[in-house]
Design a protein around this motif. Structure first.
Motif, PDB file in Angstrom:
ATOM      1  N   THR A 251      53.207   3.538  88.742  1.00  0.00           N
ATOM      2  CA  THR A 251      53.493   4.501  89.816  1.00  0.00           C
ATOM      3  C   THR A 251      52.574   5.718  89.741  1.00  0.00           C
ATOM      4  OG1 THR A 251      55.330   5.172  88.417  1.00  0.00           O
ATOM      5  CG2 THR A 251      55.872   3.892  90.374  1.00  0.00           C
ATOM      6  N   ASP A 252      52.202   6.114  88.517  1.00  0.00           N
ATOM      7  CA  ASP A 252      51.291   7.261  88.392  1.00  0.00           C
ATOM      8  C   ASP A 252      49.843   6.789  88.444  1.00  0.00           C
ATOM      9  OD1 ASP A 252      53.442   8.926  88.069  1.00  0.00           O
ATOM     10  OD2 ASP A 252      53.448   8.710  85.881  1.00  0.00           O
ATOM     11  N   PRO A 253      48.988   7.555  89.112  1.00  0.00           N
ATOM     12  CA  PRO A 253      47.583   7.143  89.175  1.00  0.00           C
ATOM     13  C   PRO A 253      46.852   7.341  87.854  1.00  0.00           C
ATOM     14  CG  PRO A 253      47.923   9.181  90.435  1.00  0.00           C
ATOM     15  CD  PRO A 253      49.260   8.763  89.913  1.00  0.00           C
ATOM     16  N   LEU A 254      45.884   6.476  87.583  1.00  0.00           N
ATOM     17  CA  LEU A 254      44.950   6.686  86.481  1.00  0.00           C
ATOM     18  C   LEU A 254      43.762   7.421  87.060  1.00  0.00           C
ATOM     19  CD1 LEU A 254      44.796   3.148  84.804  1.00  0.00           C
ATOM     20  CD2 LEU A 254      46.060   5.146  83.997  1.00  0.00           C
ATOM     21  N   GLN A 255      43.163   8.286  86.256  1.00  0.00           N
ATOM     22  CA  GLN A 255      41.985   8.932  86.810  1.00  0.00           C
ATOM     23  C   GLN A 255      40.851   9.046  85.818  1.00  0.00           C
ATOM     24  OE1 GLN A 255      42.314  12.883  88.176  1.00  0.00           O
ATOM     25  NE2 GLN A 255      42.537  13.753  86.142  1.00  0.00           N
ATOM     26  N   SER A 256      39.655   9.043  86.356  1.00  0.00           N
ATOM     27  CA  SER A 256      38.490   9.206  85.496  1.00  0.00           C
ATOM     28  C   SER A 256      37.556  10.218  86.135  1.00  0.00           C
ATOM     29  CB  SER A 256      37.800   7.864  85.287  1.00  0.00           C
ATOM     30  OG  SER A 256      36.653   7.775  86.073  1.00  0.00           O
ATOM     31  N   TYR A 257      36.785  10.869  85.295  1.00  0.00           N
ATOM     32  CA  TYR A 257      35.935  11.923  85.809  1.00  0.00           C
ATOM     33  C   TYR A 257      34.514  11.745  85.319  1.00  0.00           C
ATOM     34  CZ  TYR A 257      35.066  16.290  88.024  1.00  0.00           C
ATOM     35  OH  TYR A 257      34.597  17.225  88.898  1.00  0.00           O
ATOM     36  N   PHE A 258      33.588  11.727  86.254  1.00  0.00           N
ATOM     37  CA  PHE A 258      32.195  11.568  85.865  1.00  0.00           C
ATOM     38  C   PHE A 258      31.445  12.858  86.107  1.00  0.00           C
ATOM     39  CE2 PHE A 258      33.578   7.360  87.244  1.00  0.00           C
ATOM     40  CZ  PHE A 258      33.426   6.690  86.048  1.00  0.00           C
ATOM     41  N   ARG A 259      30.581  13.186  85.177  1.00  0.00           N
ATOM     42  CA  ARG A 259      29.844  14.405  85.350  1.00  0.00           C
ATOM     43  C   ARG A 259      28.450  14.256  84.743  1.00  0.00           C
ATOM     44  NH1 ARG A 259      30.424  19.697  86.436  1.00  0.00           N
ATOM     45  NH2 ARG A 259      29.102  21.063  85.202  1.00  0.00           N
ATOM     46  N   LEU A 260      27.468  14.614  85.538  1.00  0.00           N
ATOM     47  CA  LEU A 260      26.096  14.591  85.059  1.00  0.00           C
ATOM     48  C   LEU A 260      25.725  16.000  84.679  1.00  0.00           C
ATOM     49  CD1 LEU A 260      23.703  12.469  87.201  1.00  0.00           C
ATOM     50  CD2 LEU A 260      24.597  12.058  84.932  1.00  0.00           C
ATOM     51  N   ASN A 261      25.302  16.201  83.465  1.00  0.00           N
ATOM     52  CA  ASN A 261      25.070  17.573  83.029  1.00  0.00           C
ATOM     53  C   ASN A 261      23.639  17.896  82.647  1.00  0.00           C
ATOM     54  OD1 ASN A 261      26.976  19.687  83.064  1.00  0.00           O
ATOM     55  ND2 ASN A 261      26.484  20.055  80.922  1.00  0.00           N
ATOM     56  N   SER A 262      22.835  16.891  82.406  1.00  0.00           N
ATOM     57  CA  SER A 262      21.491  17.220  81.925  1.00  0.00           C
ATOM     58  C   SER A 262      20.453  16.977  83.017  1.00  0.00           C
ATOM     59  CB  SER A 262      21.155  16.401  80.686  1.00  0.00           C
ATOM     60  OG  SER A 262      21.778  15.146  80.774  1.00  0.00           O
ATOM     61  N   PRO A 263      19.395  17.800  83.007  1.00  0.00           N
ATOM     62  CA  PRO A 263      18.397  17.699  84.076  1.00  0.00           C
ATOM     63  C   PRO A 263      17.692  16.357  84.044  1.00  0.00           C
ATOM     64  CG  PRO A 263      17.705  19.260  82.365  1.00  0.00           C
ATOM     65  CD  PRO A 263      19.094  18.851  82.041  1.00  0.00           C
TER      66      PRO A 263
ATOM     67  N   GLY B 246      48.509   9.202  84.738  1.00  0.00           N
ATOM     68  CA  GLY B 246      48.699   8.215  83.680  1.00  0.00           C
ATOM     69  C   GLY B 246      47.734   8.308  82.523  1.00  0.00           C
ATOM     70  N   GLY B 247      46.481   8.531  82.786  1.00  0.00           N
ATOM     71  CA  GLY B 247      45.496   8.589  81.708  1.00  0.00           C
ATOM     72  C   GLY B 247      44.245   9.204  82.266  1.00  0.00           C
ATOM     73  N   VAL B 248      43.463   9.805  81.406  1.00  0.00           N
ATOM     74  CA  VAL B 248      42.243  10.427  81.894  1.00  0.00           C
ATOM     75  C   VAL B 248      41.075   9.909  81.089  1.00  0.00           C
ATOM     76  CG1 VAL B 248      40.970  12.587  82.082  1.00  0.00           C
ATOM     77  CG2 VAL B 248      43.386  12.543  82.618  1.00  0.00           C
ATOM     78  N   GLY B 249      40.057   9.465  81.762  1.00  0.00           N
ATOM     79  CA  GLY B 249      38.826   9.139  81.070  1.00  0.00           C
ATOM     80  C   GLY B 249      37.759  10.023  81.653  1.00  0.00           C
ATOM     81  N   ALA B 250      37.010  10.706  80.829  1.00  0.00           N
ATOM     82  CA  ALA B 250      35.994  11.582  81.378  1.00  0.00           C
ATOM     83  C   ALA B 250      34.644  11.145  80.860  1.00  0.00           C
ATOM     84  CB  ALA B 250      36.270  13.018  80.995  1.00  0.00           C
ATOM     85  N   GLN B 251      33.737  10.913  81.757  1.00  0.00           N
ATOM     86  CA  GLN B 251      32.405  10.518  81.350  1.00  0.00           C
ATOM     87  C   GLN B 251      31.488  11.708  81.490  1.00  0.00           C
ATOM     88  OE1 GLN B 251      30.982   6.815  82.380  1.00  0.00           O
ATOM     89  NE2 GLN B 251      28.985   7.210  81.527  1.00  0.00           N
TER      90      GLN B 251
END
Lengths: 246, 466
Positions: B196-208, B118-123
């Protein structure tokens, strides 16, 4: 095809105490062999040793398959050479379906990518012949299977993997008529002039359902007598005691 | 040690997708000045700043937990508390900077979206860089946005629910979270709307040295239905990273929410996350959790079954390898008649990894006719590894059904031999058994996540056998 020369084996957790003590055996293509013997004579050990189960250690002698020494190979390498062993008590593997397992085994043994359509047709054909319902393909391997279902599943694997030599460990199931019927039907479907069968059993019952070329009597880790199918009849009447005195 | 090196190399190739992007601003440490600066930067209203400052007071007063894994390695004074990449939030995938896009591409995020998620949010570190909701969802009145944006655009809604499930003084790290929170997802599903479709979000830590303090707030109104998936990962830097996020879920009467998490933080991450849900009458909440990464995890999603016939299901798996201590579990409060809890937890530990599962269930006096079924299964791949199940229950009435089952197992040599006799190598046999063990959990995930999970299991087991 299979040649066992002067084989000595002991169980790893029972160090030094030999179970097989100088066993010799020759099996050629097109033959059906039966090894019979009383409890504790080393029947199950023999099947496991041919497949190099790490629980058993060969201290002397060798096992040749199509002229090549196989007793240092790993079980999966032995399987790839074309040997199959049906287990008396097959392992329960939760979360893995029969279909998935058959496919994984077949592609590992042949080393080829499976043509899914052709493969599933083949499997379903074999299931029909063995009287196994298609729904079994989606069941988890041996999870909640009855004894008969497990047996059928082993035979289905035999037909699916189509080895050169089939070893059927029926050490204790000799008295179960249903199991015998399944096994003998499977052997009839499998058997041709280019492959061979070795049945390991305690009782003579299976011989009523099968044409057998050779019967060997295994006592105390050694084959003490080999003959044709008529030997089974003698054993049925007289038991093993006369051989054990030797 | 040899095998660990091999595994790390493999994971490096896949997960260590570092980028050269620059950061506009970083902050180290936690004090009033930093908290005020973060709030100002975000142009927040006073009521939000006040929550932050109050939380900071609690943070200073509260002690580290005196139970569970050792947290002494965290140097609280040196932790990076705020990072802002040089990019503003983008609404179209094309507008996302190339190197960030590469990271997500390699992780298969837009690909998952193509499969009609349904939608993507990426952090990405602290700021949301990509966020999109299908037009259809907008028409139905569904709100799915960055939490920072939600504060600005839907202040009344946020104010009504924010910090109402997880209080700011729950524990030291949640106080830290409320002082520093940044980014996260906000979802509002109006009454009767079924997605009916899932929403999803993605978290990612990139800096030390970065901490991540995202706040996720989801409200599913009466009779509405939502599936939400969050994925988390971080590349393997040497500095210890801290993740102290917070998830608050409100599932109203007759509503349904499935909240799935697949987490593969790098092996230097301290994952101290707090999740809580409040479920209304005949509402149902499903937690689905796959935990693979982190050095230490302390994560015990809590559910309050706050109405008659409310239901909660937990399906989770954790996999701890060398040096990992995954301390997870659930907390449930039964506060209504005919409420039910079903827990199906599995853990795998190898090379000295530790998996602990704590279940803390409180069945209140009024919760008659409630049903509880807790099943915990552990698989240990060697004798150095550890696995514990610790149930702590308080049951105030007799009129309930409660089954608790805990099983600890090892892989038998005979199973390996059986599979090897069918042509599988020892490693393939092991993988097949472990994947089979995890199967009841992986099938609860959408297919692409289940595939990802099996891939993670395979990676973890690669080179296990000499």
């Amino acid at each position: 095809m299979l040649e066992i020369k002067n084989l000595y084996t002991y169980a790893e957790d029972d160090h030094g105490k030999e179970i097989l003590k100088g066993l010799n055996l020759n099996i050629n293509a097109g033959e059906v062999h039966v090894i019979m013997g009383p409890n504790g004579s080393g029947k199950s050990t023999l099947a496991n040793t041919i497949f190099n189960n790490p629980r058993y250690v060969v201290s002397k002698g060798e096992i040749l398959f199509e002229g090549e020494k196989i007793n240092d190979l790993k079980p999966n390498e032995i399987a790839k050479k074309g040997i199959f062993m049906s287990f008396q008590i097959p392992e329960v593997i939760p979360g893995v379906t029969v279909a998935q397992f058959l496919k994984t085994a077949k592609s590992n043994i042949t080393g080829e990518k499976i043509n899914l359509l052709k493969f599933s047709n083949e499997v379903e054909e074999n299931m029909e012949k063995l009287g196994i319902d298609k729904s079994y393909l989606n069941r988890e391997l041996n999870v909640g299977f009855s004894g008969g279902e497990k047996k059928k599943n082993e035979i289905l694997q035999l037909l699916t993997l189509n080895p050169k030599l089939a070893i059927l460990d029926e050490t204790d199931s000799g008295l179960d008529v249903d199991a015998i019927k399944i096994v003998s039907k499977g052997i009839k479907l499998f058997k041709n002039d280019n492959n061979a069968v070795l049945i390991i059993t305690h009782s003579t019952k299976i011989l009523e359902y099968l044409d057998v070329d050779y019967v060997h009597v295994l006592v105390n880790g050694k084959i003490v007598l080999s003959s044709d199918a008529s030997l089974a009849k003698t054993i049925e009447e007289n038991g093993y005691s006369s051989y054990m005195e030797n | 040690m040899e095998t660990n090196v091999k595994l790390d190399e493999k994971l490096n190739n896949i997960y260590n997708l570092k980028t050269n992007e620059e950061y506009e601003k970083t902050e180290i440490g936690l004090n009033k000045e930093i908290v005020e600066r973060i709030s100002k930067e975000k142009e927040e209203p006073d009521w939000v700043l006040n929550i932050r400052l109050k939380a900071l007071e609690f943070y200073e007063k509260l002690d580290l937990p005196n139970w569970g894994p050792d947290l002494s390695e965290i140097k609280l004074d040196d932790i990076t508390t705020y990072i802002k990449p040089k990019n503003k939030m983008a609404d179209k995938w094309e507008d996302v900077p190339e190197d960030i896009k590469n990271v997500f591409d390699k992780l298969g995020i837009p690909e998952a979206e193509k499969k009609s998620l349904g939608g993507v949010g990426a952090q990405y570190d602290s700021e949301m860089v990509y966020h999109r909701v299908q037009d259809e969802l907008k028409e139905k009145g569904v709100i799915y946005t960055n939490f920072d944006t939600a504060i600005k655009e839907y202040p009344d809604l946020v104010k009504e629910y924010f910090s109402k499930a997880v209080p700011i003084n729950d524990h030291k790290f949640i106080a830290m979270h409320y002082a520093l929170f940044s980014g996260g997802s906000f979802v509002y599903v109006p009454k009767g709307v079924v997605l009916t479709d899932p929403l999803q979000s993605y978290f990612r830590l990139n800096s030390p040295g970065a901490g991540q303090f995202e706040h996720t707030l989801i409200i599913v109104e009466e009779g509405a239905s939502l599936q939400f998936i969050e994925g988390c990962s971080a590349p393997g830097y040497n500095e210890l990273n801290l993740h102290a996020g917070c998830v608050e879920l409100f599932v109203k009467d007759n509503a349904f929410l499935r909240f799935s998490t697949i987490e593969n933080w790098s092996k230097n991450m301290m994952n101290l996350n707090t999740k809580k849900a409040i479920v209304g009458e005949r509402g149902k909440l499903e937690w689905i959790m796959g935990s693979f990464g982190s050095k230490v995890s302390m994560l015990y999603p809590m559910t309050i079954l706050n109405g008659d016939y409310a239901k909660c299901e937990f399906t989770g798996i954790s996999f701890a390898g060398s040096g990992q201590n995954l301390d997870t579990g659930i907390k449930v409060i039964h506060n209504g008649k005919h409420t039910s809890t079903v827990v199906n937890s599995k853990s795998i530990s190898k090379d000295g990894g530790i998996c602990t599962f704590r279940s803390n269930i409180w069945v209140k006096n009024n919760s008659v006719k409630s049903k509880l079924n807790v099943s915990c299964e552990s698989l240990m791949l060697d004798s150095e590894s550890r696995s514990d199940t610790i149930p702590v229950d308080l049951v105030e009435n007799d009129d309930i059904e409660y089954a608790h089952e805990a099983k600890i197992g090892k892989i038998s040599d005979e199973s390996i031999f059986y599979l090897m006799s069918r042509g599988l190598s020892e490693e393939e046999a092991l993988k097949l058994i472990v994947r089979g063990f995890a199967e009841p959990i992986s099938k609860a995930f959408p297919i692409e996540y289940a595939v990802e999970m099996n891939r993670l299991i395979d990676l973890e087991l690669e080179g296990t056998i000499g």
